[in-house]
Enzyme design. Sequence first.
Site, PDB file in Angstrom:
ATOM      1  N   GLU A 164      42.212  36.431  35.283  1.00 49.95           N
ATOM      2  CA  GLU A 164      40.763  36.432  35.504  1.00 49.95           C
ATOM      3  C   GLU A 164      40.066  37.702  35.039  1.00 49.95           C
ATOM      4  O   GLU A 164      39.546  38.482  35.854  1.00 49.95           O
ATOM      5  CB  GLU A 164      40.452  36.198  36.988  1.00 49.95           C
ATOM      6  CG  GLU A 164      40.992  34.883  37.508  1.00 49.95           C
ATOM      7  CD  GLU A 164      40.467  34.534  38.893  1.00 49.95           C
ATOM      8  OE1 GLU A 164      39.852  35.392  39.546  1.00 49.95           O
ATOM      9  OE2 GLU A 164      40.660  33.371  39.313  1.00 49.95           O
ATOM     10  N   GLU A 347      45.355  28.034  39.126  1.00 46.64           N
ATOM     11  CA  GLU A 347      44.856  28.264  40.493  1.00 46.64           C
ATOM     12  C   GLU A 347      43.815  27.212  40.827  1.00 46.64           C
ATOM     13  O   GLU A 347      42.958  26.879  40.002  1.00 46.64           O
ATOM     14  CB  GLU A 347      44.187  29.645  40.659  1.00 46.64           C
ATOM     15  CG  GLU A 347      45.132  30.807  40.766  1.00 46.64           C
ATOM     16  CD  GLU A 347      44.429  32.131  41.050  1.00 46.64           C
ATOM     17  OE1 GLU A 347      43.327  32.129  41.659  1.00 46.64           O
ATOM     18  OE2 GLU A 347      44.978  33.174  40.650  1.00 46.64           O
TER      19      GLU A 347
HETATM   20  C1  PNW Z   1      40.942  34.322  42.440  1.00 51.51           C
HETATM   21  N1  PNW Z   1      34.553  33.342  42.274  1.00 51.51           N
HETATM   22  O1  PNW Z   1      39.813  35.130  42.503  1.00 51.51           O
HETATM   23  C2  PNW Z   1      42.138  35.255  42.336  1.00 51.51           C
HETATM   24  O2  PNW Z   1      42.881  35.061  41.153  1.00 51.51           O
HETATM   25  C3  PNW Z   1      43.026  35.257  43.529  1.00 51.51           C
HETATM   26  O3  PNW Z   1      43.785  36.440  43.567  1.00 51.51           O
HETATM   27  C4  PNW Z   1      42.195  35.054  44.786  1.00 51.51           C
HETATM   28  O4  PNW Z   1      42.931  35.235  45.944  1.00 51.51           O
HETATM   29  C5  PNW Z   1      41.626  33.658  44.712  1.00 51.51           C
HETATM   30  O5  PNW Z   1      40.933  33.445  43.513  1.00 51.51           O
HETATM   31  C6  PNW Z   1      40.719  33.298  45.865  1.00 51.51           C
HETATM   32  O6  PNW Z   1      39.553  34.079  45.886  1.00 51.51           O
HETATM   33  C7  PNW Z   1      38.524  34.626  42.452  1.00 51.51           C
HETATM   34  O7  PNW Z   1      33.638  34.123  42.644  1.00 51.51           O
HETATM   35  C8  PNW Z   1      37.485  35.485  42.787  1.00 51.51           C
HETATM   36  O8  PNW Z   1      34.297  32.186  41.903  1.00 51.51           O
HETATM   37  C9  PNW Z   1      36.178  35.057  42.716  1.00 51.51           C
HETATM   38  C10 PNW Z   1      35.895  33.772  42.325  1.00 51.51           C
HETATM   39  C11 PNW Z   1      36.913  32.907  41.984  1.00 51.51           C
HETATM   40  C12 PNW Z   1      38.224  33.339  42.059  1.00 51.51           C
END
Ligand code: PNW
Length: 441
Positions: A164, A347
Amino acid sequence: MPDPRFPSAFTWGAATSAYQIEGAVAEDGRGASVWDTFCATPGNVKDGATGAVAVDHYHRYPEDLDLMAGLGLGGYRFSIAWPRIQPAGSGRPEQRGLDFYRRLVDGLRERGIAPMATLFHWDLPQALQDAGGWENRDTAERFAEYAEIMFDALDIRDWLTINEPKTVVDCGYRWGIHAPGVQDESRAFVVLHHLLLAHGLASRVLHEHHPGRRIGPALNLHPTYAAEDPDDPEVAKVVRHRDGLENRVYLDPIFKGAYPADTLEWIAERSPMPSHIRDGDLKVIGEPVDVLGVQYYTSHFLDRRGERVLKYPTAQLEWLEIFPRGLYDLLVRLKDEYPAVPLLVTENGVPAPDEVGEDGRVDDQGRIAFLRDHLDAVGDALAEGVPVEGYYVWSFLDNFEWAEGYEPRFGIVHVDYATQRRTLKNSALWYRDLIATGRLG
Ligand code: PNW
């Protein structure tokens, strides 16, 4: 009968990341990462939580592997903590760090679970941050060296480079809510370029030294829609702009070897980023992708001013508006607009304040519905000919959810943080049945 939309070779997996589960931050020579530093400053993370112990996976991995085997997982996606391998961010690898991941991979193999490794899931060695971190072009070169160490050390077919990049750019450098806690757009987009460069350099190393293996990025992508009238040209413009910032600015350089012109122009008004693009960089970033990790949680519905409008129910975390159709639209779009590479949903998942009930069970019906609906969307995309090879639930275990601390629980396995006791949630039992029968239920 198994759901005919899913091929028999489909990988049913689950995912985690190092800093979120391992703990043991001062063991076996591990150096500090930017997340250790970020957590140490009061106010950065809810309740002052840190990943220092997390769910102690570093010590409890044999038990965790047994749980995975019990569910019948076909694949497990984990990340490697760079500071365990190069405590100061460069130089000779730390043998004890390599050994840990070797034991983990061996344990997966013994149980018939295919390992997939992410090289960078945000825990940058603090020493590299002190030298400028991702704002410093050298960090991309250091990353390629670290990647080479890992490619040689671990016998793994599938690799992911950067987890990401958008979250690092936005949360880490535009909004300052993740490590390293910077709030500066001019710097954020320089970071974006160097993250993509790092991705390309590492991919090149793999292709040169290990033909037959596969590598790609793990991108979190957000479909963007007009909240109201999609024919309103004003709103269409806003939606297109947001799509550029959230999706095309990552996909286009990687798959088409060029930044999207409209987004680059917008960036140029805010950041010296374009002056950091050197001749040949886009060729590196455009190194062929063997497999694309797609991470999907939510979609964005926008009004004419570009404000987000919530049209559907949200999960425990407000940003997670639940819209399974967005995953279908996204997968179909990737097939239609980008080169046909195998896709893995690396994910997808949902948080809830799960607790173990008196009967010893965790009744997370909301998660079961979420996973079922999103897998149904994957099934529909497969039926449209989208080459999705597998799906990895986020997350295997409850864990350290970054700035949110330990409250939002994303796991299909519950962890009692006081005792580190693991309990399969009902969603894990549901997933086990799905894997065994091939039916979504
Ligand atoms: C991901 N959004 O982060 C990460 O890859 C993981 O480590 C994390 O635990 C998981 O999603 C859950 O949050 C994100 O704002 C952070 O849409 C932000 C977003 C999406 C995924």
